[in-house]
Write a protein that holds these residues in place. Structure first.
Motif, PDB file in Angstrom:
ATOM      1  N   ARG A  26       2.655   6.463  -2.130  1.00 42.97           N
ATOM      2  CA  ARG A  26       3.555   7.516  -2.319  1.00 42.97           C
ATOM      3  C   ARG A  26       3.338   7.906  -3.774  1.00 42.97           C
ATOM      4  NH1 ARG A  26       9.753   7.087  -2.748  1.00 42.97           N
ATOM      5  NH2 ARG A  26       8.913   5.862  -4.274  1.00 42.97           N
ATOM      6  N   GLU A  27       3.347   6.966  -4.836  1.00 40.82           N
ATOM      7  CA  GLU A  27       3.418   7.413  -6.046  1.00 40.82           C
ATOM      8  C   GLU A  27       2.121   8.417  -6.419  1.00 40.82           C
ATOM      9  OE1 GLU A  27       6.222   6.800  -7.482  1.00 40.82           O
ATOM     10  OE2 GLU A  27       5.707   7.542  -9.561  1.00 40.82           O
ATOM     11  N   ILE A  28       1.114   8.113  -5.897  1.00 38.16           N
ATOM     12  CA  ILE A  28      -0.204   8.869  -6.336  1.00 38.16           C
ATOM     13  C   ILE A  28       0.104  10.349  -5.751  1.00 38.16           C
ATOM     14  CG2 ILE A  28      -2.585   9.241  -5.417  1.00 38.16           C
ATOM     15  CD1 ILE A  28      -2.851   5.948  -5.442  1.00 38.16           C
ATOM     16  N   ALA A  29       0.315  10.383  -4.373  1.00 36.72           N
ATOM     17  CA  ALA A  29       1.060  11.680  -3.881  1.00 36.72           C
ATOM     18  C   ALA A  29       1.937  12.352  -4.671  1.00 36.72           C
ATOM     19  CB  ALA A  29       1.379  11.480  -2.210  1.00 36.72           C
ATOM     20  N   ARG A  30       2.983  11.622  -4.835  1.00 33.88           N
ATOM     21  CA  ARG A  30       4.224  12.277  -5.560  1.00 33.88           C
ATOM     22  C   ARG A  30       3.573  12.960  -6.874  1.00 33.88           C
ATOM     23  NH1 ARG A  30       8.443  11.280  -8.411  1.00 33.88           N
ATOM     24  NH2 ARG A  30       7.580   9.244  -9.348  1.00 33.88           N
ATOM     25  N   GLY A  76       2.222  10.393   4.219  1.00 32.00           N
ATOM     26  CA  GLY A  76       1.377  11.482   4.709  1.00 32.00           C
ATOM     27  C   GLY A  76       2.398  12.685   4.824  1.00 32.00           C
ATOM     28  N   ARG A  77       3.299  12.439   6.000  1.00 29.41           N
ATOM     29  CA  ARG A  77       4.234  13.255   6.663  1.00 29.41           C
ATOM     30  C   ARG A  77       5.095  14.006   5.457  1.00 29.41           C
ATOM     31  NH1 ARG A  77       4.678  10.054  11.204  1.00 29.41           N
ATOM     32  NH2 ARG A  77       6.175   8.791  10.421  1.00 29.41           N
ATOM     33  N   ARG A  78       5.705  12.952   4.612  1.00 30.75           N
ATOM     34  CA  ARG A  78       6.798  13.513   3.532  1.00 30.75           C
ATOM     35  C   ARG A  78       6.090  14.229   2.259  1.00 30.75           C
ATOM     36  NH1 ARG A  78      11.926   9.559   3.580  1.00 30.75           N
ATOM     37  NH2 ARG A  78      12.150   9.472   5.633  1.00 30.75           N
ATOM     38  N   THR A  79       4.834  14.029   2.019  1.00 35.23           N
ATOM     39  CA  THR A  79       4.282  14.605   0.635  1.00 35.23           C
ATOM     40  C   THR A  79       3.106  15.382   1.288  1.00 35.23           C
ATOM     41  OG1 THR A  79       2.629  13.014   0.593  1.00 35.23           O
ATOM     42  CG2 THR A  79       4.592  12.248  -0.077  1.00 35.23           C
ATOM     43  N   GLY A  80       2.580  15.611   2.171  1.00 36.79           N
ATOM     44  CA  GLY A  80       1.946  16.438   2.563  1.00 36.79           C
ATOM     45  C   GLY A  80       0.478  16.383   2.272  1.00 36.79           C
ATOM     46  N   VAL A  81       0.302  15.164   1.344  1.00 33.80           N
ATOM     47  CA  VAL A  81      -1.071  14.720   1.115  1.00 33.80           C
ATOM     48  C   VAL A  81      -1.696  13.903   2.121  1.00 33.80           C
ATOM     49  CG1 VAL A  81      -2.652  13.577  -0.906  1.00 33.80           C
ATOM     50  CG2 VAL A  81      -0.389  14.823  -1.259  1.00 33.80           C
ATOM     51  N   ILE A  93       0.951  -1.350  -0.202  1.00 38.51           N
ATOM     52  CA  ILE A  93       0.060   0.120   0.049  1.00 38.51           C
ATOM     53  C   ILE A  93       1.034   1.157   0.084  1.00 38.51           C
ATOM     54  CG2 ILE A  93      -1.752   1.369   1.519  1.00 38.51           C
ATOM     55  CD1 ILE A  93      -2.921  -1.262   2.232  1.00 38.51           C
ATOM     56  N   PRO A  94       1.991   1.548   0.943  1.00 34.26           N
ATOM     57  CA  PRO A  94       2.667   2.880   0.982  1.00 34.26           C
ATOM     58  C   PRO A  94       3.250   3.115  -0.399  1.00 34.26           C
ATOM     59  CG  PRO A  94       3.037   1.356   2.826  1.00 34.26           C
ATOM     60  CD  PRO A  94       2.317   0.395   1.906  1.00 34.26           C
ATOM     61  N   THR A  95       3.871   2.165  -1.002  1.00 34.53           N
ATOM     62  CA  THR A  95       4.504   2.182  -2.452  1.00 34.53           C
ATOM     63  C   THR A  95       3.422   2.868  -3.525  1.00 34.53           C
ATOM     64  OG1 THR A  95       5.756   0.168  -1.860  1.00 34.53           O
ATOM     65  CG2 THR A  95       5.878   1.241  -4.131  1.00 34.53           C
ATOM     66  N   ALA A  96       2.524   2.395  -3.397  1.00 35.97           N
ATOM     67  CA  ALA A  96       1.221   2.930  -4.458  1.00 35.97           C
ATOM     68  C   ALA A  96       0.802   4.073  -3.971  1.00 35.97           C
ATOM     69  CB  ALA A  96       0.081   1.965  -4.637  1.00 35.97           C
ATOM     70  N   THR A 117       3.324  -1.528   7.300  1.00 37.33           N
ATOM     71  CA  THR A 117       2.171  -0.812   6.677  1.00 37.33           C
ATOM     72  C   THR A 117       1.900   0.542   7.181  1.00 37.33           C
ATOM     73  OG1 THR A 117       1.392  -3.171   5.949  1.00 37.33           O
ATOM     74  CG2 THR A 117      -0.287  -1.229   5.675  1.00 37.33           C
ATOM     75  N   ALA A 118       1.713   0.332   8.847  1.00 37.06           N
ATOM     76  CA  ALA A 118       1.251   1.722   9.346  1.00 37.06           C
ATOM     77  C   ALA A 118       2.282   2.921   9.303  1.00 37.06           C
ATOM     78  CB  ALA A 118       1.108   1.241  10.898  1.00 37.06           C
ATOM     79  N   ARG A 119       3.706   2.433   9.502  1.00 40.89           N
ATOM     80  CA  ARG A 119       4.554   3.256   9.359  1.00 40.89           C
ATOM     81  C   ARG A 119       4.818   3.988   8.013  1.00 40.89           C
ATOM     82  NH1 ARG A 119      10.022   3.506   8.241  1.00 40.89           N
ATOM     83  NH2 ARG A 119       9.804   1.327   7.054  1.00 40.89           N
ATOM     84  N   GLY A 120       4.705   3.013   6.898  1.00 38.04           N
ATOM     85  CA  GLY A 120       4.822   3.325   5.627  1.00 38.04           C
ATOM     86  C   GLY A 120       3.692   4.449   5.318  1.00 38.04           C
ATOM     87  N   VAL A 121       2.289   4.121   5.599  1.00 33.48           N
ATOM     88  CA  VAL A 121       1.464   5.096   5.181  1.00 33.48           C
ATOM     89  C   VAL A 121       1.769   6.537   5.997  1.00 33.48           C
ATOM     90  CG1 VAL A 121      -1.034   5.475   5.764  1.00 33.48           C
ATOM     91  CG2 VAL A 121      -0.284   3.062   4.969  1.00 33.48           C
ATOM     92  N   ALA A 122       1.814   6.342   7.514  1.00 32.09           N
ATOM     93  CA  ALA A 122       2.276   7.414   8.129  1.00 32.09           C
ATOM     94  C   ALA A 122       3.186   8.385   7.313  1.00 32.09           C
ATOM     95  CB  ALA A 122       2.484   7.282   9.480  1.00 32.09           C
TER      96      ALA A 122
END
Ligand code: INI
Length: 167
Positions: free
Chosen positions: A78-82, A118-123, A73-76, A110-115
């Protein structure tokens, strides 16, 4: 004698109070959903989409992205946010302890990646992943007696998307 509420220590009123509203009109929302335990995650997806539509998000503004399991989940996301494809991202999955020896690892990463997305991209990136001991507990949270975690996650996404526009 000490005064309980001196001028100095009296609480001051906030200059400005900001909070997000559940505004769906004009919002673009991406839902990243894990296929693992699809018997549960498709109900989370239904709950999520239903809630977004009820709050005015247009169907054309909702992207649904399937990934193999929660760990992806986090990989996908992150790409959407980026690529700035969404005002908010909802992440949906279901991890059941009984079924895996690496339950803790999958949940934590998963929890760490999702958080982090959000924090890194601002989305705003919302964690709508069930982490439960049994299939029964998952069913209870996917549209039966404990509500629908996907629908809750949709509300959090709308609130955060609106909040960020107001800040
Ligand atoms: N993925 C889940 O979404 N839920 C689970 O319960 C689960 N279990 O039980 O292992 C699970 N594993 C798969 C994992 O998310 C990855 O897809 C896989 O390890 C490939 O990277």
């Amino acid at each position: 004698m000490t005064r309980l509420h001196s001028q100095k220590s009296a609480p001051r009123r906030a200059r400005r109070v900001v909070e997000g509203h559940f505004v769906g009109t004009g919002r673009r929302v991406a839902i990243v959903v894990a296929r693992f335990n699809e018997i549960i995650t498709r109900h989370l997806l239904e709950g999520c989409q239903g809630m977004l539509l009820r709050h005015g998000v247009s169907p054309e503004q909702i992207d649904v992205v399937w990934v193999p399991g929660s760990l992806e989940i986090p990989t996908a996301a992150r790409e959407i946010a980026r690529r700035k494809r969404a005002d908010a991202i909802v992440c949906l999955g279901c991890v059941i302890r009984g079924e895996t020896a690496h339950y803790d690892h999958v949940c934590r990463e998963t929890a760490r990646g999702v958080a982090e997305v959000g924090r890194r991209t601002g989305v705003p990136t919302i964690f709508g992943v069930l982490t439960v001991d049994t299939l029964e507990q998952a069913i209870e949270r996917a549209g039966s007696k404990m509500g629908n975690k996907g629908a809750e996650a949709a509300l959090a996404a709308l609130e955060m998307a609106d909040l960020l526009k107001r800040l």
